[in-house]
Design a protein around this motif. Structure first.
Motif, mmCIF file in Angstrom:
data_model
loop_
_atom_site.group_PDB
_atom_site.id
_atom_site.type_symbol
_atom_site.label_atom_id
_atom_site.label_comp_id
_atom_site.label_asym_id
_atom_site.label_seq_id
_atom_site.Cartn_x
_atom_site.Cartn_y
_atom_site.Cartn_z
ATOM 1 N N ARG A 158 1.156 -5.539 -1.706
ATOM 2 C CA ARG A 158 1.118 -6.990 -1.908
ATOM 3 C C ARG A 158 1.310 -7.734 -0.591
ATOM 4 O O ARG A 158 0.619 -8.719 -0.308
ATOM 5 C CB ARG A 158 2.209 -7.403 -2.892
ATOM 6 N N ALA A 159 2.281 -7.272 0.208
ATOM 7 C CA ALA A 159 2.556 -7.935 1.486
ATOM 8 C C ALA A 159 1.370 -7.793 2.437
ATOM 9 O O ALA A 159 1.006 -8.744 3.141
ATOM 10 C CB ALA A 159 3.822 -7.350 2.113
ATOM 11 N N THR A 160 0.745 -6.622 2.451
ATOM 12 C CA THR A 160 -0.410 -6.387 3.311
ATOM 13 C C THR A 160 -1.588 -7.252 2.890
ATOM 14 O O THR A 160 -2.259 -7.867 3.735
ATOM 15 C CB THR A 160 -0.810 -4.903 3.276
ATOM 16 N N ASP A 161 -1.847 -7.312 1.592
ATOM 17 C CA ASP A 161 -2.940 -8.149 1.082
ATOM 18 C C ASP A 161 -2.698 -9.622 1.412
ATOM 19 O O ASP A 161 -3.629 -10.345 1.801
ATOM 20 C CB ASP A 161 -3.086 -7.972 -0.427
ATOM 21 N N PHE A 162 -1.456 -10.072 1.250
ATOM 22 C CA PHE A 162 -1.108 -11.461 1.565
ATOM 23 C C PHE A 162 -1.341 -11.738 3.041
ATOM 24 O O PHE A 162 -1.953 -12.759 3.420
ATOM 25 C CB PHE A 162 0.343 -11.727 1.198
ATOM 26 N N TYR A 163 -0.870 -10.842 3.899
ATOM 27 C CA TYR A 163 -1.014 -11.023 5.343
ATOM 28 C C TYR A 163 -2.478 -11.045 5.742
ATOM 29 O O TYR A 163 -2.907 -11.911 6.539
ATOM 30 C CB TYR A 163 -0.291 -9.904 6.091
ATOM 31 N N ASN A 164 -3.268 -10.118 5.211
ATOM 32 C CA ASN A 164 -4.700 -10.062 5.554
ATOM 33 C C ASN A 164 -5.426 -11.333 5.104
ATOM 34 O O ASN A 164 -6.302 -11.826 5.820
ATOM 35 C CB ASN A 164 -5.336 -8.822 4.916
ATOM 36 N N ALA A 165 -5.070 -11.839 3.934
ATOM 37 C CA ALA A 165 -5.696 -13.067 3.434
ATOM 38 C C ALA A 165 -5.350 -14.252 4.329
ATOM 39 O O ALA A 165 -6.202 -15.123 4.583
ATOM 40 C CB ALA A 165 -5.254 -13.332 1.997
ATOM 41 N N LYS A 166 -4.120 -14.307 4.803
ATOM 42 C CA LYS A 166 -3.695 -15.402 5.678
ATOM 43 C C LYS A 166 -4.331 -15.280 7.064
ATOM 44 O O LYS A 166 -4.554 -16.307 7.737
ATOM 45 C CB LYS A 166 -2.167 -15.386 5.832
ATOM 46 N N SER A 167 -4.612 -14.062 7.489
ATOM 47 C CA SER A 167 -5.144 -13.833 8.831
ATOM 48 C C SER A 167 -6.635 -14.100 8.920
ATOM 49 O O SER A 167 -7.182 -14.304 10.008
ATOM 50 C CB SER A 167 -4.850 -12.398 9.271
#
Length: 239
Positions: free
Chosen positions: A229-238
């Motif tokens: 979840r944290a990785t998906d969130f970070y990638n979406a924000k990036s």
């Protein structure tokens, strides 16, 4: 036959029994603070000379005077703020010992700095210098391979989502610091990540019946889910 008295007595023993050695050791680990090396002895000496200025509500302020503070370098200020809370408030009640602490991923981080907390001025410093704060935390953590509870709380205060890949890397190096997973959840919560807000994890940790001691099990499935979840969130924000 077990009487009502023995049932109540048994329940009390269950609630107040001493935690295991593993649980106590993990509690010590997760409540350990990180001490930045930048002017550390100098800062500790200055803190030791402070006098508490009490207010009329059982609290007070334990802060450097403006002139002394202004002479500190940014790195020394970072050390001062991360190891010292200026705002004092007396704690009336303490939580009972937590059983099997090493088997749980909590919704919240442990208290830091005892009966002291960061003042509004200290929080302003952290937020206004967030890029430097993140860089210095990374520098300290890389040397020790440990993110102290004060560092974790600072990352929450500055909403340090840029640090997510770094935090996951540090977690994966030993896979024993469940509070790094707590930190990732807190960042997702703070940023109102839709997938997280709709999850069973969010309901368990932060839903209507949550408490400071709410937890989910510390296991591989929850670990993998939080990191994804944290990785998906970070990638979406990036992107």
């Amino acid at each position: 036959m077990m009487t009502l008295f023995t049932k109540v007595h048994a329940q009390e023993e269950e609630v107040y029994r001493n935690p295991s050695k593993e649980s106590l050791a993990y509690h010590d680990y997760r409540t350990t603070e990180s001490s930045p090396p930048y002017g550390l002895l100098k800062i500790k000496k200055l803190i030791g000379q402070l006098k508490l200025k009490e207010d009329n509500e059982g609290g007070g302020l334990l802060a450097l005077n403006y002139k002394t503070y202004a002479l500190l370098s940014l790195r020394e200020k970072f050390t001062y703020h991360l190891i010292h809370g200026e705002a004092y408030s007396q704690i009336c009640d303490a939580y009972p010992p937590t059983q099997d602490e090493h088997k749980k991923i909590f919704g919240y981080l442990p208290d830091v700095l005892d009966e002291y907390n960061w003042s509004e001025g200290q929080l302003k410093f952290l937020r206004e210098n967030r890029d430097s704060v993140m860089a210095l935390i990374k520098e300290c953590v890389t040397k020790k391979n440990h993110v102290g509870v004060n560092f974790k709380r600072a990352i929450v205060e500055i909403n340090g989502i840029e640090m997510i890949p770094f935090l996951i890397k540090i977690y994966n190096s030993e896979k024993k610091d469940g509070d790094l997973l707590t930190l990732l959840n807190l960042l997702l919560r703070r940023n109102k990540d839709a997938a997280f807000l709709a999850s069973a994890t969010y309901k368990k940790l932060y839903g209507e019946e949550y408490s400071f001691t709410s937890f989910i099990l510390f296991n591989k499935a929850n670990e993998a889910l939080i990191i994804k979840r944290a990785t998906d969130f970070y990638n979406a924000k990036s992107n």
